[in-house]
Each structure stands twice: as structure tokens, then as C-alpha cells.
Design a protein around this motif. Structure first.
Motif, PDB file in Angstrom:
ATOM      1  N   ALA A   1       0.833  -1.209   0.000  1.00 22.46           N
ATOM      2  CA  ALA A   1       0.000   0.000   0.000  1.00 22.46           C
ATOM      3  C   ALA A   1       0.865   1.256   0.000  1.00 22.46           C
ATOM      4  CB  ALA A   1      -0.940  -0.002   1.196  1.00 22.46           C
ATOM      5  N   VAL A   2       1.896   1.285   0.852  1.00 21.97           N
ATOM      6  CA  VAL A   2       2.770   2.454   0.941  1.00 21.97           C
ATOM      7  C   VAL A   2       3.604   2.591  -0.335  1.00 21.97           C
ATOM      8  CG1 VAL A   2       4.750   3.432   2.151  1.00 21.97           C
ATOM      9  CG2 VAL A   2       2.845   2.460   3.452  1.00 21.97           C
ATOM     10  N   ARG A   3       4.107   1.484  -0.854  1.00 21.17           N
ATOM     11  CA  ARG A   3       4.924   1.538  -2.070  1.00 21.17           C
ATOM     12  C   ARG A   3       4.117   2.116  -3.246  1.00 21.17           C
ATOM     13  NH1 ARG A   3       9.160  -1.594  -3.285  1.00 21.17           N
ATOM     14  NH2 ARG A   3       8.534  -3.157  -1.736  1.00 21.17           N
ATOM     15  N   ILE A   4       2.924   1.616  -3.428  1.00 17.32           N
ATOM     16  CA  ILE A   4       2.104   2.059  -4.563  1.00 17.32           C
ATOM     17  C   ILE A   4       1.647   3.504  -4.372  1.00 17.32           C
ATOM     18  CG2 ILE A   4      -0.049   1.658  -5.812  1.00 17.32           C
ATOM     19  CD1 ILE A   4       0.256  -1.308  -5.115  1.00 17.32           C
ATOM     20  N   TYR A   5       1.264   3.858  -3.143  1.00 16.90           N
ATOM     21  CA  TYR A   5       0.749   5.211  -2.900  1.00 16.90           C
ATOM     22  C   TYR A   5       1.826   6.277  -3.084  1.00 16.90           C
ATOM     23  CZ  TYR A   5      -1.399   9.164  -0.516  1.00 16.90           C
ATOM     24  OH  TYR A   5      -1.897  10.415  -0.210  1.00 16.90           O
ATOM     25  N   LEU A   6       3.077   5.987  -2.693  1.00 18.20           N
ATOM     26  CA  LEU A   6       4.144   6.982  -2.789  1.00 18.20           C
ATOM     27  C   LEU A   6       4.849   6.970  -4.143  1.00 18.20           C
ATOM     28  CD1 LEU A   6       5.796   6.756   0.755  1.00 18.20           C
ATOM     29  CD2 LEU A   6       4.092   8.389  -0.068  1.00 18.20           C
ATOM     30  N   THR A   7       4.521   6.029  -5.027  1.00 24.04           N
ATOM     31  CA  THR A   7       5.072   6.018  -6.380  1.00 24.04           C
ATOM     32  C   THR A   7       4.207   6.921  -7.255  1.00 24.04           C
ATOM     33  OG1 THR A   7       5.921   3.769  -6.112  1.00 24.04           O
ATOM     34  CG2 THR A   7       5.641   4.589  -8.364  1.00 24.04           C
ATOM     35  N   ARG A   8       4.771   8.039  -7.706  1.00 22.97           N
ATOM     36  CA  ARG A   8       3.960   9.055  -8.377  1.00 22.97           C
ATOM     37  C   ARG A   8       4.679   9.626  -9.590  1.00 22.97           C
ATOM     38  NH1 ARG A   8       2.426  12.157  -2.728  1.00 22.97           N
ATOM     39  NH2 ARG A   8       0.690  10.806  -2.127  1.00 22.97           N
ATOM     40  N   ASN A   9       3.888   9.903 -10.611  1.00 25.73           N
ATOM     41  CA  ASN A   9       4.396  10.515 -11.843  1.00 25.73           C
ATOM     42  C   ASN A   9       3.407  11.603 -12.260  1.00 25.73           C
ATOM     43  OD1 ASN A   9       5.268  11.206 -14.415  1.00 25.73           O
ATOM     44  ND2 ASN A   9       5.798   9.114 -14.961  1.00 25.73           N
ATOM     45  N   PRO A  10       3.557  12.832 -11.731  1.00 23.43           N
ATOM     46  CA  PRO A  10       2.581  13.892 -11.996  1.00 23.43           C
ATOM     47  C   PRO A  10       2.271  14.121 -13.476  1.00 23.43           C
ATOM     48  CG  PRO A  10       4.032  14.560 -10.232  1.00 23.43           C
ATOM     49  CD  PRO A  10       4.581  13.260 -10.765  1.00 23.43           C
ATOM     50  N   PRO A  11       3.248  14.123 -14.406  1.00 29.18           N
ATOM     51  CA  PRO A  11       2.878  14.348 -15.814  1.00 29.18           C
ATOM     52  C   PRO A  11       1.906  13.307 -16.346  1.00 29.18           C
ATOM     53  CG  PRO A  11       5.231  14.655 -15.510  1.00 29.18           C
ATOM     54  CD  PRO A  11       4.715  14.090 -14.228  1.00 29.18           C
ATOM     55  N   LYS A  12       2.028  12.046 -15.895  1.00 30.80           N
ATOM     56  CA  LYS A  12       1.121  11.003 -16.357  1.00 30.80           C
ATOM     57  C   LYS A  12      -0.125  10.895 -15.475  1.00 30.80           C
ATOM     58  CE  LYS A  12       4.540   8.017 -18.604  1.00 30.80           C
ATOM     59  NZ  LYS A  12       5.126   6.658 -18.647  1.00 30.80           N
ATOM     60  N   ASP A  13       0.056  11.038 -14.149  1.00 30.75           N
ATOM     61  CA  ASP A  13      -1.077  10.878 -13.229  1.00 30.75           C
ATOM     62  C   ASP A  13      -2.069  12.036 -13.343  1.00 30.75           C
ATOM     63  OD1 ASP A  13       0.095   8.578 -12.395  1.00 30.75           O
ATOM     64  OD2 ASP A  13       0.854   9.375 -10.500  1.00 30.75           O
ATOM     65  N   GLY A  14      -1.547  13.256 -13.431  1.00 30.82           N
ATOM     66  CA  GLY A  14      -2.416  14.421 -13.538  1.00 30.82           C
ATOM     67  C   GLY A  14      -3.006  14.868 -12.226  1.00 30.82           C
ATOM     68  N   ASP A  15      -3.152  13.970 -11.247  1.00 33.08           N
ATOM     69  CA  ASP A  15      -3.787  14.311  -9.978  1.00 33.08           C
ATOM     70  C   ASP A  15      -3.347  13.280  -8.942  1.00 33.08           C
ATOM     71  OD1 ASP A  15      -6.308  14.002  -7.991  1.00 33.08           O
ATOM     72  OD2 ASP A  15      -6.205  16.037  -8.750  1.00 33.08           O
ATOM     73  N   HIS A  16      -3.313  13.688  -7.669  1.00 31.29           N
ATOM     74  CA  HIS A  16      -2.826  12.776  -6.635  1.00 31.29           C
ATOM     75  C   HIS A  16      -3.742  11.578  -6.416  1.00 31.29           C
ATOM     76  CE1 HIS A  16      -5.887  14.513  -3.994  1.00 31.29           C
ATOM     77  NE2 HIS A  16      -5.607  13.575  -3.120  1.00 31.29           N
ATOM     78  N   THR A  17      -4.982  11.665  -6.913  1.00 34.18           N
ATOM     79  CA  THR A  17      -5.909  10.540  -6.736  1.00 34.18           C
ATOM     80  C   THR A  17      -5.497   9.317  -7.547  1.00 34.18           C
ATOM     81  OG1 THR A  17      -7.327  11.418  -8.497  1.00 34.18           O
ATOM     82  CG2 THR A  17      -7.860  12.038  -6.236  1.00 34.18           C
ATOM     83  N   ALA A  18      -4.637   9.496  -8.564  1.00 33.48           N
ATOM     84  CA  ALA A  18      -4.230   8.351  -9.381  1.00 33.48           C
ATOM     85  C   ALA A  18      -3.514   7.298  -8.550  1.00 33.48           C
ATOM     86  CB  ALA A  18      -3.338   8.822 -10.530  1.00 33.48           C
ATOM     87  N   SER A  19      -2.571   7.730  -7.684  1.00 34.75           N
ATOM     88  CA  SER A  19      -1.858   6.755  -6.852  1.00 34.75           C
ATOM     89  C   SER A  19      -2.764   6.182  -5.773  1.00 34.75           C
ATOM     90  CB  SER A  19      -0.621   7.404  -6.213  1.00 34.75           C
ATOM     91  OG  SER A  19      -0.991   8.463  -5.351  1.00 34.75           O
ATOM     92  N   VAL A  20      -3.766   6.965  -5.340  1.00 36.98           N
ATOM     93  CA  VAL A  20      -4.741   6.448  -4.373  1.00 36.98           C
ATOM     94  C   VAL A  20      -5.514   5.286  -4.978  1.00 36.98           C
ATOM     95  CG1 VAL A  20      -6.772   6.990  -2.975  1.00 36.98           C
ATOM     96  CG2 VAL A  20      -4.957   8.694  -3.248  1.00 36.98           C
ATOM     97  N   LEU A  21      -5.968   5.454  -6.209  1.00 38.63           N
ATOM     98  CA  LEU A  21      -6.742   4.401  -6.863  1.00 38.63           C
ATOM     99  C   LEU A  21      -5.881   3.182  -7.184  1.00 38.63           C
ATOM    100  CD1 LEU A  21      -8.954   6.572  -9.240  1.00 38.63           C
ATOM    101  CD2 LEU A  21      -9.542   5.604  -7.023  1.00 38.63           C
ATOM    102  N   ARG A  22      -4.587   3.395  -7.451  1.00 42.34           N
ATOM    103  CA  ARG A  22      -3.712   2.245  -7.689  1.00 42.34           C
ATOM    104  C   ARG A  22      -3.527   1.408  -6.422  1.00 42.34           C
ATOM    105  NH1 ARG A  22      -0.739   5.970 -11.070  1.00 42.34           N
ATOM    106  NH2 ARG A  22       0.668   6.468  -9.347  1.00 42.34           N
ATOM    107  N   ALA A  23      -3.498   2.090  -5.275  1.00 36.40           N
ATOM    108  CA  ALA A  23      -3.317   1.389  -3.996  1.00 36.40           C
ATOM    109  C   ALA A  23      -4.639   0.915  -3.405  1.00 36.40           C
ATOM    110  CB  ALA A  23      -2.601   2.306  -3.004  1.00 36.40           C
ATOM    111  N   GLU A  24      -5.745   1.187  -4.070  1.00 38.31           N
ATOM    112  CA  GLU A  24      -7.080   0.875  -3.544  1.00 38.31           C
ATOM    113  C   GLU A  24      -7.272  -0.586  -3.129  1.00 38.31           C
ATOM    114  OE1 GLU A  24     -11.758   1.525  -4.881  1.00 38.31           O
ATOM    115  OE2 GLU A  24     -10.151   1.498  -6.375  1.00 38.31           O
ATOM    116  N   PRO A  25      -6.740  -1.576  -3.855  1.00 37.10           N
ATOM    117  CA  PRO A  25      -6.957  -2.965  -3.435  1.00 37.10           C
ATOM    118  C   PRO A  25      -6.415  -3.287  -2.052  1.00 37.10           C
ATOM    119  CG  PRO A  25      -6.193  -2.876  -5.705  1.00 37.10           C
ATOM    120  CD  PRO A  25      -6.059  -1.500  -5.157  1.00 37.10           C
ATOM    121  N   TYR A  26      -5.475  -2.478  -1.560  1.00 37.01           N
ATOM    122  CA  TYR A  26      -4.876  -2.740  -0.256  1.00 37.01           C
ATOM    123  C   TYR A  26      -5.444  -1.832   0.834  1.00 37.01           C
ATOM    124  CZ  TYR A  26      -1.423  -5.314  -2.981  1.00 37.01           C
ATOM    125  OH  TYR A  26      -0.808  -6.203  -3.828  1.00 37.01           O
ATOM    126  N   MET A  27      -6.460  -1.060   0.523  1.00 39.31           N
ATOM    127  CA  MET A  27      -7.022  -0.104   1.472  1.00 39.31           C
ATOM    128  C   MET A  27      -8.521  -0.318   1.636  1.00 39.31           C
ATOM    129  SD  MET A  27      -5.136   3.438   0.271  1.00 39.31           S
ATOM    130  CE  MET A  27      -3.355   3.626   0.330  1.00 39.31           C
TER     131      MET A  27
END
Length: 260
Positions: A144-170
Motif C-alpha cells: 500500500a505504501v509503495r504504490i501510494y508513494l510512487t507518483r508521476n505527476p505528468p502522467k497521473d495528472g492528480d494525486h488521486t491516481a496513486s490512491v486508486l492504484r493502492a485501492e486494493p490494499y485499502m
């Protein structure tokens, strides 16, 4: 009084007199011809200076003030898009989840709402699949922590992208909480033009200041080493206290994060 800051005629003459002209301009015949040649030369210098400054600004990294403005604009667009175009951020799926979770609360309306319920609505995290291992809390906290803190703003566009990637563990409540609030870490990353990659995540028992472990609730301390590539490359360490629950017995999920 408003003109006190403007140069006087004498100062203008000094400024013009100190201006350096090439020899071909000085040798122009006639007083009127020299005056016209000097004027054209000054205009040419002014034009080339403006072009040079424009080019330097294009090449320079983003200034802090400009970065702050861009961060505020991005955050404003993210909040506006969540309300105006939820499908762009994947929030339509989240909205369905919240509705399905809240629907059993009215006592007399349960029969009418049964058709809208799905098997996923009974689970705290409907995105969990067979490929997600939820059997061990330490593994769940690490992923959960690894996925949530892995971020690429140009591709993600918004901080919710990493939240949704980590969703299965939350849990669904934590996903909704993280997606519904701004993240200072995301804003910092955007202001520095950075892309964050998690190198390692160390998971260990939490300190004595947090509740002791129970069969359905545990706390873990996670220490993430994060590498950032941006205007300047750097590494940082992020320490988070993570609560995990397994109330339904169907697997551990992160239900709370302290330190964000």
C-alpha cells in the motif's frame, strides 16, 4: 507627483548620450540621418534583448513563484474536475462504491435497494482481486505504501491516481478520505518537477505509543526510501504509521495512515 519616478529631460539626454553606437551609425551623413540611424539601432537592440530574455526564460527551470501558481491551478482543476467531470478521475466508480456502502443504513428501504447491491458492495474494498495477497498485514502495509508513494505527476495528472492504484490494499473509507483531500507531498513533488519512485519499504511493529495488536487490528511502522527525479534529483525518507484491519476475516487492509 505621479511623474516623480520618471527620468527628467536632462536624465534622458544623459541616457541617450551614454548609449554606445557602432561606427557605421556614427558615420551616417547628416544630422537627421544620424538621428534616424541611432533610433533604428536602439530599436534593434531593444528587440534583440527582448528575444534573448524570452529565450532564457524558456530555457530556465520553473521559478518557485511560477511553480506555486501552477500547483494551485492543478489542485483547483483537480477539485473542480472531481465535481464537474468525475469520470475523468475515475471517481464515478468511487461514487458507486460509496452509495452501495451507505445504502443498507435505512431500515425500511433495504428491500427497494437490493437490486442496486452487488457482491462487491459487501466488501470494504471492491477492487481487491485474486491477484492481491491480503493474508499478511506486513505485506499489505508494504504494498500500500509503495504504490501510494510512487507518483508521476505528468502522467497521473492528480494525486488521486496513486490512491486508486493502492485501492486494493485499502479500505473504502480510507480511499475516499485520501482522494477527497489534498496531499502536501504531491504539491511538493509537482513544484519540483519531480517523479517519485519508491526504492524500499521497511515494515516493523509500531511503537508503544500506539494500540497493541489484536486479532482484527494491528499497527505497523513503515519507512520508505523514495528517489525523486526532477529539476534536481534527490532522495528522501518517509515514515508512516499504518493501521490495518481484518474485521470481516476476508483479508487485511490499510484503514488509517498517520504521517501524511
Amino acid at each position: 507627483m505621479a511623474k516623480n519616478d520618471e527620468p527628467t529631460p536632462e536624465e534622458w539626454r544623459e541616457i541617450l548620450a551614454s548609449f554606445s553606437y557602432p561606427e557605421e551609425v556614427k558615420k551616417t551623413e547628416g544630422r537627421r540621418g544620424r538621428r534616424e540611424a541611432k533610433r533604428e539601432h536602439r530599436e534593434d537592440v531593444r528587440r534583440r534583448t527582448k528575444d534573448y530574455v524570452r529565450e532564457e526564460r524558456r530555457r530556465d527551470p520553473l521559478r518557485p513563484a511560477g511553480a506555486l501558481i501552477i500547483v494551485l491551478v492543478i489542485l483547483g482543476l483537480g477539485v473542480g474536475a472531481r465535481f464537474l467531470w468525475p469520470s475523468l478521475l475515475g471517481d464515478s466508480h468511487k461514487g458507486d462504491r460509496v452509495t452501495a456502502t451507505a445504502s443498507p443504513t435505512p431500515g425500511g428501504a433495504q428491500e427497494d435497494e437490493e437490486p442496486a447491491a452487488t457482491p462487491s458492495s459487501s466488501s470494504p474494498s471492491p477492487s481487491a482481486s485474486a491477484a492481491v495477497d491480503l493474508s499478511k498485514p506486513d505485506h499489505v502495509a508494504e504494498e500500500a505504501v509503495r504504490i501510494y508513494l510512487t507518483r508521476n505527476p505528468p502522467k497521473d495528472g492528480d494525486h488521486t491516481a496513486s490512491v486508486l492504484r493502492a485501492e486494493p490494499y485499502m479500505t473504502a473509507a480510507l480511499v475516499e478520505n485520501l482522494a477527497g483531500h489534498t496531499d502536501p507531498g504531491w504539491a511538493k513533488l509537482v513544484s519540483r518537477g519531480g517523479v517519485a519512485t519508491v526504492r524500499t519499504v521497511k515494515v516493523e511493529p509500531a511503537g508503544s505509543d500506539l494500540p497493541v495488536d489484536t486479532p482484527v487490528r494491528v499497527w505497523r511502522k513503515t519507512t520508505a526510501k523514495v528517489d525523486v527525479e526532477g529539476y534536481e534529483d534527490y532522495s528522501e525518507t518517509t515514515v508512516l504509521q499504518v493501521e490495518l484491519t481484518n474485521a470481516d476475516g476476508d483479508g487485511w487492509r490499510v484503514s488509517r495512515i498517520l504521517g501524511l
